[in-house]
Enzyme design. Structure first.
Site, mmCIF file in Angstrom:
data_model
loop_
_atom_site.group_PDB
_atom_site.id
_atom_site.type_symbol
_atom_site.label_atom_id
_atom_site.label_comp_id
_atom_site.label_asym_id
_atom_site.label_seq_id
_atom_site.Cartn_x
_atom_site.Cartn_y
_atom_site.Cartn_z
ATOM 1 N N SER A 21 0.825 -1.221 0.000
ATOM 2 C CA SER A 21 0.000 0.000 0.000
ATOM 3 C C SER A 21 0.858 1.269 0.000
ATOM 4 O O SER A 21 1.815 1.390 0.760
ATOM 5 C CB SER A 21 -0.926 0.013 1.218
ATOM 6 O OG SER A 21 -1.624 1.242 1.257
ATOM 7 N N SER A 23 -0.639 4.167 0.599
ATOM 8 C CA SER A 23 -1.391 5.130 1.412
ATOM 9 C C SER A 23 -0.593 5.652 2.604
ATOM 10 O O SER A 23 -0.636 6.855 2.886
ATOM 11 C CB SER A 23 -2.702 4.501 1.881
ATOM 12 O OG SER A 23 -3.508 4.247 0.771
ATOM 13 N N THR A 68 -8.948 -1.446 1.968
ATOM 14 C CA THR A 68 -8.591 -1.955 0.659
ATOM 15 C C THR A 68 -8.903 -3.448 0.576
ATOM 16 O O THR A 68 -9.501 -4.028 1.485
ATOM 17 C CB THR A 68 -7.117 -1.583 0.319
ATOM 18 O OG1 THR A 68 -6.870 -1.942 -1.040
ATOM 19 C CG2 THR A 68 -6.104 -2.269 1.218
ATOM 20 N N LYS A 72 -13.370 -4.260 1.072
ATOM 21 C CA LYS A 72 -14.178 -3.115 0.641
ATOM 22 C C LYS A 72 -15.685 -3.403 0.615
ATOM 23 O O LYS A 72 -16.492 -2.515 0.834
ATOM 24 C CB LYS A 72 -13.736 -2.648 -0.751
ATOM 25 C CG LYS A 72 -12.444 -1.849 -0.751
ATOM 26 C CD LYS A 72 -12.143 -1.397 -2.166
ATOM 27 C CE LYS A 72 -11.111 -0.298 -2.176
ATOM 28 N NZ LYS A 72 -11.029 0.379 -3.472
ATOM 29 N N ASP A 108 -13.414 7.103 -4.030
ATOM 30 C CA ASP A 108 -12.867 6.839 -5.371
ATOM 31 C C ASP A 108 -13.581 7.674 -6.439
ATOM 32 O O ASP A 108 -12.975 8.039 -7.452
ATOM 33 C CB ASP A 108 -13.003 5.353 -5.740
ATOM 34 C CG ASP A 108 -11.885 4.516 -5.128
ATOM 35 O OD1 ASP A 108 -10.824 5.082 -4.793
ATOM 36 O OD2 ASP A 108 -12.073 3.287 -4.995
ATOM 37 N N GLY A 132 -13.818 -2.893 -18.703
ATOM 38 C CA GLY A 132 -13.734 -3.665 -17.463
ATOM 39 C C GLY A 132 -14.975 -3.467 -16.617
ATOM 40 O O GLY A 132 -15.639 -2.417 -16.705
ATOM 41 N N GLY A 135 -14.356 -3.757 -9.577
ATOM 42 C CA GLY A 135 -14.632 -2.797 -8.512
ATOM 43 C C GLY A 135 -14.433 -1.358 -8.938
ATOM 44 O O GLY A 135 -15.287 -0.493 -8.677
ATOM 45 N N LEU A 230 -6.872 4.208 -15.342
ATOM 46 C CA LEU A 230 -6.843 4.236 -13.879
ATOM 47 C C LEU A 230 -5.503 3.750 -13.319
ATOM 48 O O LEU A 230 -5.180 3.991 -12.161
ATOM 49 C CB LEU A 230 -7.987 3.379 -13.308
ATOM 50 C CG LEU A 230 -9.250 4.130 -12.901
ATOM 51 C CD1 LEU A 230 -9.704 5.127 -13.923
ATOM 52 C CD2 LEU A 230 -10.364 3.190 -12.517
HETATM 53 P P1 NAP Z 1 -10.953 -5.905 -10.515
HETATM 54 O O1 NAP Z 1 -12.121 -5.737 -9.603
HETATM 55 O O2 NAP Z 1 -10.156 -7.149 -10.465
HETATM 56 O O3 NAP Z 1 -11.500 -5.678 -12.023
HETATM 57 C C1 NAP Z 1 -10.687 -5.809 -13.143
HETATM 58 C C2 NAP Z 1 -11.556 -5.871 -14.395
HETATM 59 O O4 NAP Z 1 -10.661 -5.983 -15.513
HETATM 60 C C3 NAP Z 1 -12.496 -7.072 -14.459
HETATM 61 O O5 NAP Z 1 -13.724 -6.675 -14.990
HETATM 62 C C4 NAP Z 1 -11.773 -8.014 -15.409
HETATM 63 O O6 NAP Z 1 -12.621 -8.814 -16.204
HETATM 64 C C5 NAP Z 1 -11.075 -7.065 -16.335
HETATM 65 N N1 NAP Z 1 -9.915 -7.694 -16.957
HETATM 66 C C6 NAP Z 1 -8.806 -8.160 -16.328
HETATM 67 N N2 NAP Z 1 -7.951 -8.676 -17.228
HETATM 68 C C7 NAP Z 1 -8.540 -8.533 -18.457
HETATM 69 C C8 NAP Z 1 -8.158 -8.873 -19.779
HETATM 70 N N3 NAP Z 1 -6.985 -9.464 -20.041
HETATM 71 N N4 NAP Z 1 -9.014 -8.575 -20.788
HETATM 72 C C9 NAP Z 1 -10.189 -7.969 -20.550
HETATM 73 N N5 NAP Z 1 -10.611 -7.627 -19.301
HETATM 74 C C10 NAP Z 1 -9.791 -7.898 -18.262
HETATM 75 O O7 NAP Z 1 -9.899 -4.718 -10.289
HETATM 76 P P2 NAP Z 1 -10.229 -3.208 -9.834
HETATM 77 O O8 NAP Z 1 -10.156 -3.108 -8.367
HETATM 78 O O9 NAP Z 1 -11.452 -2.788 -10.557
HETATM 79 O O10 NAP Z 1 -8.925 -2.437 -10.398
HETATM 80 C C11 NAP Z 1 -8.711 -2.360 -11.784
HETATM 81 C C12 NAP Z 1 -7.539 -1.441 -12.112
HETATM 82 O O11 NAP Z 1 -7.802 -0.113 -11.680
HETATM 83 C C13 NAP Z 1 -6.221 -1.841 -11.464
HETATM 84 O O12 NAP Z 1 -5.200 -1.621 -12.391
HETATM 85 C C14 NAP Z 1 -6.084 -0.867 -10.313
HETATM 86 O O13 NAP Z 1 -4.729 -0.594 -9.977
HETATM 87 C C15 NAP Z 1 -6.725 0.378 -10.894
HETATM 88 N N6 NAP Z 1 -7.272 1.261 -9.868
HETATM 89 C C16 NAP Z 1 -6.722 2.509 -9.749
HETATM 90 C C17 NAP Z 1 -7.217 3.377 -8.813
HETATM 91 C C18 NAP Z 1 -6.617 4.753 -8.681
HETATM 92 O O14 NAP Z 1 -6.816 5.406 -7.641
HETATM 93 N N7 NAP Z 1 -5.907 5.231 -9.687
HETATM 94 C C19 NAP Z 1 -8.278 3.001 -7.965
HETATM 95 C C20 NAP Z 1 -8.822 1.712 -8.129
HETATM 96 C C21 NAP Z 1 -8.307 0.853 -9.083
HETATM 97 P P3 NAP Z 1 -13.497 -10.059 -15.627
HETATM 98 O O15 NAP Z 1 -14.503 -9.437 -14.734
HETATM 99 O O16 NAP Z 1 -14.060 -10.676 -16.843
HETATM 100 O O17 NAP Z 1 -12.513 -10.910 -14.887
#
Ligand code: NAP
Length: 288
Positions: A21, A23, A68, A72, A108, A132, A135, A230
């Site tokens: 983390s 944070s 986290t 969550k 967020d 995507g 979350g 993101l």
């Molecule tokens: P998550 O809940 O695991 O969701 C990821 C999504 O991406 C899912 O819908 C997944 O599809 C899809 N996915 C993964 N691999 C894929 C591929 N090869 N082809 C197509 N779709 C794919 O993760 P999350 O928490 O939403 O986080 C996602 C990203 O956002 C991460 O990179 C994280 O670091 C970033 N993020 C950034 C912030 C920020 O403050 N900047 C905040 C939150 C998250 P399926 O559902 O079909 O498995």
């Protein structure tokens, strides 16, 4: 430098694992800058211990904490109050103490919206496409709804998960113009898209150098449209590098990370926080 004394008040982040983390770095930099008697600590909590652990955090007088993965969603039934936005998203990332018990919200959405609000754009004419359906996509849907986007299209690779995603928003006032499409439809959607948001992990470790959208497909997104990733490291991602070369407006995930933290810290401290100090504390990690 932070000095921990007998009077120091505690903030922190709960998760499992928590070692990665960022944070604590960002929040302690702000606390040190403000010369406040607070400390922000990482607290590893196994899923089966969540209930007893947050009761313990209340018992020791903790002021508040970030939440986290994997807590969550599961923390929601353990809270005395949950904000409407956190209810709509189905996830809490910030918790603070009230006289009734712990209260939670999700910052967020504020983080996601922050760089977009600096742009002059008529959002009522904007079609947003979100790559995507995990979350983070939920916070982005809520953010696009708050902006008043004309249409929000969530693109995923799994029809069942997309159907469940749609279903989960049915009763929410936040998702009036929401629909889902399979990934194969993307080339047809992009010419009418003004905001394209990557919420997949494609482009971050271990997929550095990959883009969720190939250059020849991304070329269908109009010049001047917004490409928002993101992901905050690497910075810029392959997706944003391609977008920039093609004349799109590129936004990375660092500002979202900083701003969601700043909103949380302001909520705990009840005073303005030094966002630039928080941003710089993270930038310096990668620029060394
Ligand atoms: P998550 O809940 O695991 O969701 C990821 C999504 O991406 C899912 O819908 C997944 O599809 C899809 N996915 C993964 N691999 C894929 C591929 N090869 N082809 C197509 N779709 C794919 O993760 P999350 O928490 O939403 O986080 C996602 C990203 O956002 C991460 O990179 C994280 O670091 C970033 N993020 C950034 C912030 C920020 O403050 N900047 C905040 C939150 C998250 P399926 O559902 O079909 O498995």
């Amino acid at each position: 430098m932070l000095t921990i004394k007998g009077t120091t008040q505690l903030l922190g982040v709960i998760g499992c694992p928590i070692a990665h983390s960022l944070s604590p770095i960002m929040h302690n930099a702000a606390i040190a800058h403000l010369q406040l008697d607070y400390a922000y600590i990482p607290i590893p909590i196994q899923p089966e211990n969540l209930s007893v652990a947050i009761a313990g955090l209340a018992a020791i007088g903790m002021v508040g904490f970030s939440v986290t993965i994997p807590h969550k969603q599961t923390i929601i039934p353990l809270l005395a109050e949950v904000s409407p936005v956190a209810q709509a998203i189905g996830a809490v990332n910030t918790v603070w103490r009230t006289s009734n018990g712990w209260a939670g919200t999700n910052t967020d959405v504020d983080g996601f919206l922050s760089p977009l609000k600096t742009l002059s754009q008529d959002w009522s004419q904007v079609t947003a496409v979100i790559l995507g359906n995990g979350g983070a996509a939920r916070a982005v849907v809520a953010g696009c709804a708050q902006l008043g986007c004309a249409q929000v299209i969530v693109v995923g690779r799994n029809a069942e998960k997309l159907a469940a995603f749609s279903q989960s928003w049915q009763k929410s006032p936040l998702a009036v113009n929401l629909r889902t499409e399979l990934w194969e439809q993307l080339p047809e959607l992009l010419p009418q898209t003004q905001l394209l948001v990557n919420t997949t992990p494609i482009g971050m470790h271990p997929q550095i150098g990959e883009s969720p959208v190939k250059a020849e497909i991304l070329a269908k997104l109009p010049t001047g449209a917004i490409a928002y990733d993101l992901i905050y490291t690497p910075n810029p991602t392959q997706f944003l590098q391609i977008a920039q070369k093609q004349g799109k407006v590129a936004i990375d995930g660092l500002e979202m990370l900083v701003q969601q933290g700043a909103v949380a810290l302001q909520l705990w401290l009840q005073q303005p926080v030094p966002v630039a100090v928080m941003r710089e504390s993270l930038r310096s990690l990668w620029v060394r």
